[in-house]
Scaffold this active site. Structure first.
Site, PDB file in Angstrom:
ATOM      1  N   CYS A  65       0.829  -1.206   0.000  1.00  0.00           N
ATOM      2  CA  CYS A  65       0.000   0.000   0.000  1.00  0.00           C
ATOM      3  C   CYS A  65       0.867   1.260   0.000  1.00  0.00           C
ATOM      4  O   CYS A  65       1.839   1.348   0.753  1.00  0.00           O
ATOM      5  CB  CYS A  65      -0.916   0.002   1.218  1.00  0.00           C
ATOM      6  SG  CYS A  65      -2.078   1.396   1.239  1.00  0.00           S
ATOM      7  N   CYS A  69      -0.706   5.205   6.772  1.00  0.00           N
ATOM      8  CA  CYS A  69      -1.500   5.089   7.998  1.00  0.00           C
ATOM      9  C   CYS A  69      -0.673   4.418   9.091  1.00  0.00           C
ATOM     10  O   CYS A  69      -0.246   3.270   8.945  1.00  0.00           O
ATOM     11  CB  CYS A  69      -2.765   4.287   7.728  1.00  0.00           C
ATOM     12  SG  CYS A  69      -3.752   4.921   6.342  1.00  0.00           S
ATOM     13  N   CYS A  72      -1.290   0.758  10.437  1.00  0.00           N
ATOM     14  CA  CYS A  72      -1.531  -0.324   9.479  1.00  0.00           C
ATOM     15  C   CYS A  72      -0.271  -1.115   9.149  1.00  0.00           C
ATOM     16  O   CYS A  72       0.760  -0.552   8.791  1.00  0.00           O
ATOM     17  CB  CYS A  72      -2.124   0.260   8.200  1.00  0.00           C
ATOM     18  SG  CYS A  72      -2.557  -0.999   6.982  1.00  0.00           S
ATOM     19  N   CYS A 142     -19.989  -6.564   1.124  1.00  0.00           N
ATOM     20  CA  CYS A 142     -19.520  -5.208   1.407  1.00  0.00           C
ATOM     21  C   CYS A 142     -18.136  -5.053   0.791  1.00  0.00           C
ATOM     22  O   CYS A 142     -17.285  -5.937   0.940  1.00  0.00           O
ATOM     23  CB  CYS A 142     -19.459  -4.978   2.911  1.00  0.00           C
ATOM     24  SG  CYS A 142     -18.823  -3.348   3.373  1.00  0.00           S
ATOM     25  N   CYS A 202     -20.850   1.840   5.874  1.00  0.00           N
ATOM     26  CA  CYS A 202     -20.207   1.242   7.042  1.00  0.00           C
ATOM     27  C   CYS A 202     -18.967   2.065   7.351  1.00  0.00           C
ATOM     28  O   CYS A 202     -18.094   2.220   6.494  1.00  0.00           O
ATOM     29  CB  CYS A 202     -19.834  -0.207   6.741  1.00  0.00           C
ATOM     30  SG  CYS A 202     -18.808  -0.986   8.000  1.00  0.00           S
ATOM     31  N   ARG A 272     -20.222  -3.300  15.583  1.00  0.00           N
ATOM     32  CA  ARG A 272     -19.435  -4.510  15.362  1.00  0.00           C
ATOM     33  C   ARG A 272     -18.138  -4.470  16.162  1.00  0.00           C
ATOM     34  O   ARG A 272     -17.400  -3.481  16.122  1.00  0.00           O
ATOM     35  CB  ARG A 272     -19.101  -4.658  13.880  1.00  0.00           C
ATOM     36  CG  ARG A 272     -18.349  -5.931  13.540  1.00  0.00           C
ATOM     37  CD  ARG A 272     -18.060  -6.056  12.047  1.00  0.00           C
ATOM     38  NE  ARG A 272     -19.314  -6.115  11.312  1.00  0.00           N
ATOM     39  CZ  ARG A 272     -19.745  -5.119  10.540  1.00  0.00           C
ATOM     40  NH1 ARG A 272     -19.024  -4.023  10.402  1.00  0.00           N
ATOM     41  NH2 ARG A 272     -20.878  -5.238   9.905  1.00  0.00           N
TER      42      ARG A 272
END
Length: 432
Positions: A65, A69, A72, A142, A202, A272
């Site tokens: 990636c 972040c 992460c 999703c 979400c 969740r």
């Protein structure tokens, strides 16, 4: 306790608590903890009964990636020794998803690391969604692919996606200290694009990154304002090789207070428990089911969760039931609004957005699939039998753990952090 009585009454009316009330929940003492859980449980049961929705993560593309972040393990410059692979083929992803469905999952969350999808990526994911739905009738899908460009949410909806996940992660005030390659406003924009396309939105948060109580309340209030159908609550997994590797700030009690605050602010949405629950809630996970009505089954994006069968046993032993595929997750008022929005966005000719449209969660914590995503909770498929090699490793780990002294109260359990080596993108069977 007057505070909790007030919060229960407001939750049953879907009335927003004051900021002072939300902060007071986070400031309660350990002696008051069971009262807090019981109060949040009343609100949870009002809107969701004793049902627990199971969600299943499939990491379509792991690592590699370009975003930075801090939480992460897939970030630019990460030295975490995670699985790295490019896009799974549609049939591979469908096979991975089938394992989760066999374990009882009613929603499959497709996650890909990266800043955001190209149009070719959207086409690729669209074919994957079609393959999954052909093999698993009634299953929700999703997508979690990072920042969306104009028109991409509509294309995902037309391909059959029911929801789109993109977490805010932390408050606007502290966001720049966590990520510099994109902005908080970029994330808000993507959630709004999903909404506008008629997808179930979400969006959630990551706790444990060094934020203040005020930051936690800020991000949860922002999520309520965005009207997310699903709010995944991730607990940071401090992966070695990432900037937040030393941030061990959570206790099981702190996690329960955070979940309760989220439930009071967002009473009628799918809350969740996402990435990091095994690491930080530990033996308190069953208690958390009294607050949250949704979990991920099995492994996450780049870390291992507890065995899928252990999840199912936990739900049953705690007196809850797995939500069936034919049951609408969201309360009627939210489900009806989502169906109407989906129909309107699709031009009145119907929409793929499900009536229940509970958003997908994310894990997003420590592993946080790319810029968008389920930080921290990634997932390899679950369901089926673990490969012999995986069983052998698990047995050795259990034996080693049994010989160690019982950890002191509030001690970080770094031994519970394990990089995923099975499931999607590997030749090993998924965790079940």
């Amino acid at each position: 306790m007057d505070l909790l009585n007030t919060l229960v009454e407001k939750g049953l009316r879907r009335e927003l608590p004051t900021r002072e009330e939300a902060l007071a929940v986070l400031a309660t003492s350990d002696d008051e903890l069971l009262d807090v859980v019981a109060a949040a449980g009343k609100v949870r049961r009002q809107w969701f009964g004793r049902r627990v929705k199971l969600n299943y993560l499939v990491n379509l593309k792991s690592g590699l990636c370009p975003e930075d972040c801090s939480y992460c393990s897939q970030r630019l410059g990460s030295k975490a020794e995670i699985l790295k692979y490019t896009w799974l083929k549609p049939d591979e992803a469908s096979q991975a998803a089938a394992a989760g469905v066999a374990g009882g999952a009613k929603r499959v969350c497709l996650v890909a690391s990266g800043r955001g999808p190209t149009d070719r990526d959207v086409e690729r994911v669209g074919k994957t969604i079609e393959a999954i739905k052909e093999q698993n009738e009634g299953i929700e899908v999703c997508a979690c692919l990072g920042l969306l460009s104009d028109g991409q949410a509509e294309r995902l909806r037309d391909a059959g996606a029911d929801a789109y996940n993109h977490n805010l992660n932390t408050s606007e005030a502290t966001y720049e200290g966590i990520t510099k390659t994109h902005t908080y406003a970029d994330r808000v924009d993507t959630v709004q694009k999903a909404h506008a396309a008629g997808l179930s939105a979400c969006s959630g948060l990551i706790a444990g990154m060094g934020e203040t109580d005020e930051d936690l309340v800020d991000v949860v209030y922002a999520l309520r304002e965005l009207d997310s159908d699903s709010v995944p609550v991730n607990f940071l997994i401090p992966f070695e090789g990432t900037p937040l590797a030393k941030e061990w700030n959570l206790t099981p009690q702190r996690c329960l207070r955070i979940l309760a605050m989220v439930r009071f602010v967002c009473p009628d949405v799918e809350v969740r428990i996402a990435g990091g629950r095994e690491v930080h809630l530990r033996s308190m996970q069953p208690l958390a089911l009294n607050i949250a009505n949704s979990i991920f089954l099995g492994d996450y994006l780049t870390s291992e969760g507890q065995a899928g069968q252990a999840d199912l046993d936990m739900i049953a032993d705690a007196g809850f039931e797995v939500e069936g595929a034919g049951t609408t997750t969201l309360p009627a008022h939210r489900a009806d609004a989502l169906a109407a929005a989906g129909a309107a966005a699709a031009g009145g000719c119907g929409s793929h957005a499900s009536a229940e449209g509970a958003g997908c969660g994310s894990q997003a914590p420590a592993e946080g699939g790319g810029c968008g995503s389920h930080a921290g909770a990634g997932c390899g498929p679950c369901g089926g039998h673990a490969a012999p090699a995986a069983e052998h490793v698990a047995a050795e780990a259990a034996a080693a753990a049994a010989t160690e002294a019982v950890p002191a109260a509030n001690t970080a359990r770094t031994d519970l952090v394990a990089v995923r080596r099975r499931g999607a993108g590997t030749d090993l069977a998924p965790n079940a």
